[in-house]
Design a protein around this motif. Structure first.
Motif, PDB file in Angstrom:
ATOM      1  N   LEU A 110       0.823  -1.210   0.000  1.00  0.00           N
ATOM      2  CA  LEU A 110       0.000   0.000   0.000  1.00  0.00           C
ATOM      3  C   LEU A 110       0.860   1.264   0.000  1.00  0.00           C
ATOM      4  O   LEU A 110       0.495   2.264  -0.636  1.00  0.00           O
ATOM      5  CB  LEU A 110      -0.943  -0.007   1.204  1.00  0.00           C
ATOM      6  CG  LEU A 110      -2.045  -1.079   1.157  1.00  0.00           C
ATOM      7  CD1 LEU A 110      -2.842  -1.087   2.450  1.00  0.00           C
ATOM      8  CD2 LEU A 110      -2.979  -0.849  -0.026  1.00  0.00           C
ATOM      9  N   LEU A 111       1.995   1.227   0.686  1.00  0.00           N
ATOM     10  CA  LEU A 111       2.908   2.373   0.645  1.00  0.00           C
ATOM     11  C   LEU A 111       3.404   2.620  -0.770  1.00  0.00           C
ATOM     12  O   LEU A 111       3.521   3.768  -1.216  1.00  0.00           O
ATOM     13  CB  LEU A 111       4.098   2.136   1.578  1.00  0.00           C
ATOM     14  CG  LEU A 111       3.873   2.323   3.082  1.00  0.00           C
ATOM     15  CD1 LEU A 111       5.104   1.872   3.859  1.00  0.00           C
ATOM     16  CD2 LEU A 111       3.530   3.778   3.419  1.00  0.00           C
ATOM     17  N   SER A 112       3.656   1.545  -1.510  1.00  0.00           N
ATOM     18  CA  SER A 112       4.157   1.678  -2.881  1.00  0.00           C
ATOM     19  C   SER A 112       3.107   2.279  -3.808  1.00  0.00           C
ATOM     20  O   SER A 112       3.443   2.786  -4.887  1.00  0.00           O
ATOM     21  CB  SER A 112       4.607   0.317  -3.417  1.00  0.00           C
ATOM     22  OG  SER A 112       3.486  -0.534  -3.663  1.00  0.00           O
ATOM     23  N   LYS A 113       1.842   2.216  -3.397  1.00  0.00           N
ATOM     24  CA  LYS A 113       0.752   2.766  -4.214  1.00  0.00           C
ATOM     25  C   LYS A 113       0.351   4.175  -3.788  1.00  0.00           C
ATOM     26  O   LYS A 113      -0.577   4.759  -4.348  1.00  0.00           O
ATOM     27  CB  LYS A 113      -0.476   1.847  -4.140  1.00  0.00           C
ATOM     28  CG  LYS A 113      -0.214   0.425  -4.617  1.00  0.00           C
ATOM     29  CD  LYS A 113       0.265   0.382  -6.046  1.00  0.00           C
ATOM     30  CE  LYS A 113       0.479  -1.053  -6.540  1.00  0.00           C
ATOM     31  NZ  LYS A 113       0.993  -1.103  -7.919  1.00  0.00           N
ATOM     32  N   GLY A 114       1.045   4.698  -2.775  1.00  0.00           N
ATOM     33  CA  GLY A 114       0.772   6.076  -2.372  1.00  0.00           C
ATOM     34  C   GLY A 114      -0.054   6.243  -1.117  1.00  0.00           C
ATOM     35  O   GLY A 114      -0.390   7.371  -0.746  1.00  0.00           O
ATOM     36  N   ALA A 115      -0.408   5.146  -0.460  1.00  0.00           N
ATOM     37  CA  ALA A 115      -1.196   5.242   0.776  1.00  0.00           C
ATOM     38  C   ALA A 115      -0.286   5.646   1.930  1.00  0.00           C
ATOM     39  O   ALA A 115       0.849   5.168   2.035  1.00  0.00           O
ATOM     40  CB  ALA A 115      -1.864   3.904   1.080  1.00  0.00           C
ATOM     41  N   GLY A 116      -0.777   6.524   2.815  1.00  0.00           N
ATOM     42  CA  GLY A 116      -0.012   6.935   3.974  1.00  0.00           C
ATOM     43  C   GLY A 116      -0.169   5.963   5.127  1.00  0.00           C
ATOM     44  O   GLY A 116      -1.028   5.072   5.099  1.00  0.00           O
ATOM     45  N   GLN A 117       0.656   6.147   6.150  1.00  0.00           N
ATOM     46  CA  GLN A 117       0.620   5.262   7.315  1.00  0.00           C
ATOM     47  C   GLN A 117      -0.750   5.269   7.994  1.00  0.00           C
ATOM     48  O   GLN A 117      -1.263   4.220   8.386  1.00  0.00           O
ATOM     49  CB  GLN A 117       1.687   5.705   8.329  1.00  0.00           C
ATOM     50  CG  GLN A 117       3.119   5.676   7.792  1.00  0.00           C
ATOM     51  CD  GLN A 117       3.770   4.315   7.977  1.00  0.00           C
ATOM     52  OE1 GLN A 117       3.114   3.348   8.346  1.00  0.00           O
ATOM     53  NE2 GLN A 117       5.060   4.238   7.709  1.00  0.00           N
ATOM     54  N   GLU A 118      -1.348   6.442   8.133  1.00  0.00           N
ATOM     55  CA  GLU A 118      -2.654   6.541   8.797  1.00  0.00           C
ATOM     56  C   GLU A 118      -3.739   5.842   7.987  1.00  0.00           C
ATOM     57  O   GLU A 118      -4.629   5.203   8.556  1.00  0.00           O
ATOM     58  CB  GLU A 118      -3.018   8.009   9.020  1.00  0.00           C
ATOM     59  CG  GLU A 118      -2.156   8.716  10.063  1.00  0.00           C
ATOM     60  CD  GLU A 118      -2.630  10.120  10.336  1.00  0.00           C
ATOM     61  OE1 GLU A 118      -3.670  10.517   9.753  1.00  0.00           O
ATOM     62  OE2 GLU A 118      -1.964  10.829  11.128  1.00  0.00           O
ATOM     63  N   VAL A 119      -3.663   5.968   6.677  1.00  0.00           N
ATOM     64  CA  VAL A 119      -4.658   5.313   5.814  1.00  0.00           C
ATOM     65  C   VAL A 119      -4.530   3.798   5.932  1.00  0.00           C
ATOM     66  O   VAL A 119      -5.531   3.082   6.047  1.00  0.00           O
ATOM     67  CB  VAL A 119      -4.482   5.760   4.344  1.00  0.00           C
ATOM     68  CG1 VAL A 119      -5.351   4.915   3.419  1.00  0.00           C
ATOM     69  CG2 VAL A 119      -4.836   7.226   4.190  1.00  0.00           C
ATOM     70  N   ILE A 120      -3.302   3.297   5.927  1.00  0.00           N
ATOM     71  CA  ILE A 120      -3.074   1.851   6.041  1.00  0.00           C
ATOM     72  C   ILE A 120      -3.601   1.333   7.379  1.00  0.00           C
ATOM     73  O   ILE A 120      -4.268   0.293   7.441  1.00  0.00           O
ATOM     74  CB  ILE A 120      -1.573   1.535   5.892  1.00  0.00           C
ATOM     75  CG1 ILE A 120      -1.099   1.901   4.487  1.00  0.00           C
ATOM     76  CG2 ILE A 120      -1.308   0.054   6.179  1.00  0.00           C
ATOM     77  CD1 ILE A 120       0.401   1.838   4.304  1.00  0.00           C
ATOM     78  N   ALA A 121      -3.322   2.066   8.457  1.00  0.00           N
ATOM     79  CA  ALA A 121      -3.810   1.669   9.786  1.00  0.00           C
ATOM     80  C   ALA A 121      -5.335   1.659   9.828  1.00  0.00           C
ATOM     81  O   ALA A 121      -5.951   0.752  10.400  1.00  0.00           O
ATOM     82  CB  ALA A 121      -3.260   2.618  10.850  1.00  0.00           C
ATOM     83  N   SER A 122      -5.944   2.646   9.189  1.00  0.00           N
ATOM     84  CA  SER A 122      -7.413   2.723   9.157  1.00  0.00           C
ATOM     85  C   SER A 122      -8.011   1.563   8.375  1.00  0.00           C
ATOM     86  O   SER A 122      -9.021   0.977   8.776  1.00  0.00           O
ATOM     87  CB  SER A 122      -7.847   4.056   8.537  1.00  0.00           C
ATOM     88  OG  SER A 122      -9.247   4.116   8.389  1.00  0.00           O
ATOM     89  N   ILE A 123      -7.401   1.204   7.247  1.00  0.00           N
ATOM     90  CA  ILE A 123      -7.877   0.093   6.419  1.00  0.00           C
ATOM     91  C   ILE A 123      -7.871  -1.203   7.215  1.00  0.00           C
ATOM     92  O   ILE A 123      -8.856  -1.952   7.245  1.00  0.00           O
ATOM     93  CB  ILE A 123      -7.015  -0.047   5.149  1.00  0.00           C
ATOM     94  CG1 ILE A 123      -7.316   1.098   4.179  1.00  0.00           C
ATOM     95  CG2 ILE A 123      -7.269  -1.398   4.473  1.00  0.00           C
ATOM     96  CD1 ILE A 123      -6.366   1.158   2.994  1.00  0.00           C
ATOM     97  N   ILE A 124      -6.754  -1.485   7.896  1.00  0.00           N
ATOM     98  CA  ILE A 124      -6.634  -2.733   8.656  1.00  0.00           C
ATOM     99  C   ILE A 124      -7.571  -2.727   9.866  1.00  0.00           C
ATOM    100  O   ILE A 124      -8.165  -3.757  10.201  1.00  0.00           O
ATOM    101  CB  ILE A 124      -5.179  -2.963   9.099  1.00  0.00           C
ATOM    102  CG1 ILE A 124      -4.268  -3.083   7.872  1.00  0.00           C
ATOM    103  CG2 ILE A 124      -5.057  -4.217   9.954  1.00  0.00           C
ATOM    104  CD1 ILE A 124      -2.790  -3.145   8.184  1.00  0.00           C
TER     105      ILE A 124
END
Length: 398
Positions: A110-124
């Motif tokens: 997800l980081l490689s696609k432009g998602a930030g740390q907060e967005v990744i945490a929210s998704i999970i």
């Protein structure tokens, strides 16, 4: 009788019987019938009995204790990433009992696609099942979405709003087939992009389910005398992107409701469902009928004729989404503020505003010297920016 004991099992030597003393709620056998005690004895071969009865020696837990360190490592890693672990456990607890999960793979993807740390945490946090998807599966799925979306960030935006839409299914073959099918029935890339943004579950439907709805809509088109079923389907889906995730039974019932309630001929019905009527085709049919009945009873009690009620609803079909209490409360609020029912009938969009918004705007307009009983009330439904501009102009003359 000589016997040997192991844990909860007592096997009499030289007998073809197995006596089990279960620790909780399975089965209790006290002794052999030769000793005069009550018991249940069933003759089994040792292979069958040991296969059918779960057991544990000396009370040792059956859980694999080796999995505990792995589970703790996963939880600690997720906490470090900022994931709301409590929320994730409540939503999909089974995910945390799986082995082979690598949360770092998902994070790096997800980081490689432009998602930030907060967005990744929210998704999970909101959809922990995302952790079970392999990088290979995610890459293929992402590539398929990119055949529709113009950038990675557009997909990230959808995932941030609705992570389930991307991670709910891992069937990439079905996704690819759905994309090909929707293109084949005349939907443009722009239309598919809107479907992904508003009703992404469409692409998780089985291909047969989507085919069934499209074929049904084409049959409706031909039965109403329209000669271009592809154009008809495209118009309805553009107006109502949620229609493909509904049942054909519901759509059919609502089409019949519109035609019979408002006495529409085929041509009038065709125009309606290709336009504003498309948005209510996926409304629960029972709900649509109840809401219309309430609207009719309320307005007729205030002096409206049935023809006026029909004209009012047809002019703004979205009013059918208003439940009994909400509709009645808004009408009562406006009547209390000296706004006539005829004004409401002519400006149905004011019912889109909440009661608190209606009350605050009415007070501001009255304070600014605006006479609602004789003036246009449509500004009660204007956008905030446009309304504030109008209010400033009124205040200049106070």
């Amino acid at each position: 009788m000589v016997s040997f004991c192991l844990g909860y099992f007592c096997v009499p030597k030289g007998w073809g019987y197995l006596t089990i003393l279960a620790p909780r709620n399975l089965l209790y056998m006290r002794s052999h019938f030769l000793f005069g005690s009550r018991c249940w004895m069933t003759r089994f071969s040792p292979e069958i009995l040991f296969r059918s009865v779960s057991f544990r020696f000396f009370g040792v837990k059956s859980d694999n204790e080796d999995s505990e360190p792995l589970k703790n490592r996963l939880l600690n890693s997720l906490l470090t990433m900022g994931v709301d672990v409590d929320m994730a456990k409540k939503r999909q607890p089974g995910v945390f009992n799986r082995t082979g999960i690598n949360e770092q793979d998902l994070k790096m993807f997800l980081l490689s696609k432009g998602a930030g740390q907060e967005v990744i945490a929210s998704i999970i946090s909101r959809y922990p099942r995302a952790l079970t998807r392999t990088t290979e599966n995610l890459s293929k799925r992402w590539d398929l979405w990119r055949t529709i979306m113009t950038s990675d960030l557009e997909i990230v935006d959808i995932l941030e709003r609705s992570p389930e839409s991307f991670f709910r299914s891992n069937n990439n073959v079905n996704l690819e087939n759905n994309i090909k099918f929707l293109y084949s029935v005349g939907l443009t890339r722009k239309c598919l992009c809107r479907l992904l943004n508003n009703a992404p579950r469409t692409f998780s439907n089985s291909l047969d389910l989507n085919k069934q709805m499209v074929e049904f809509l084409q049959e409706v088109c031909l039965s109403l005398g329209h000669s271009d079923p592809i154009d008809f389907v495209r118009k309805i889906i553009l107006k109502n992107p949620f229609i493909l995730i509904q049942s054909t039974k519901r759509i059919k019932a609502n089409i019949m409701f519109l035609q019979s309630t408002f006495n529409l001929n085929n041509e009038e019905l065709l125009v309606l469902i290709c336009g504003p009527g498309a948005e209510i085709l996926d409304l629960s049919n029972g709900c649509a009928k109840r809401n219309y009945t309430n609207i009719k009873e309320k307005l007729c009690s205030l002096g409206c004729t049935e023809q006026e009620v029909q004209k009012f609803v047809l002019s703004y079909l979205d009013v059918l989404f208003l439940g009994e209490k909400k509709f009645n409360d808004k009408i009562d609020c406006l009547i209390e503020e000296k706004i006539s029912i005829s004004q409401i009938i002519e400006n149905p969009r004011i019912l889109d505003s909440s009661i608190s918004t209606l009350k605050s705007r009415i007070k501001e307009l009255v304070d600014a010297g605006y006479n609602l009983s004789t003036s246009n009330i449509s500004l009660l439904s204007w956008s905030q920016k446009r309304y504030k501009t109008k209010l400033k102009m009124l205040n200049r003359f106070v």
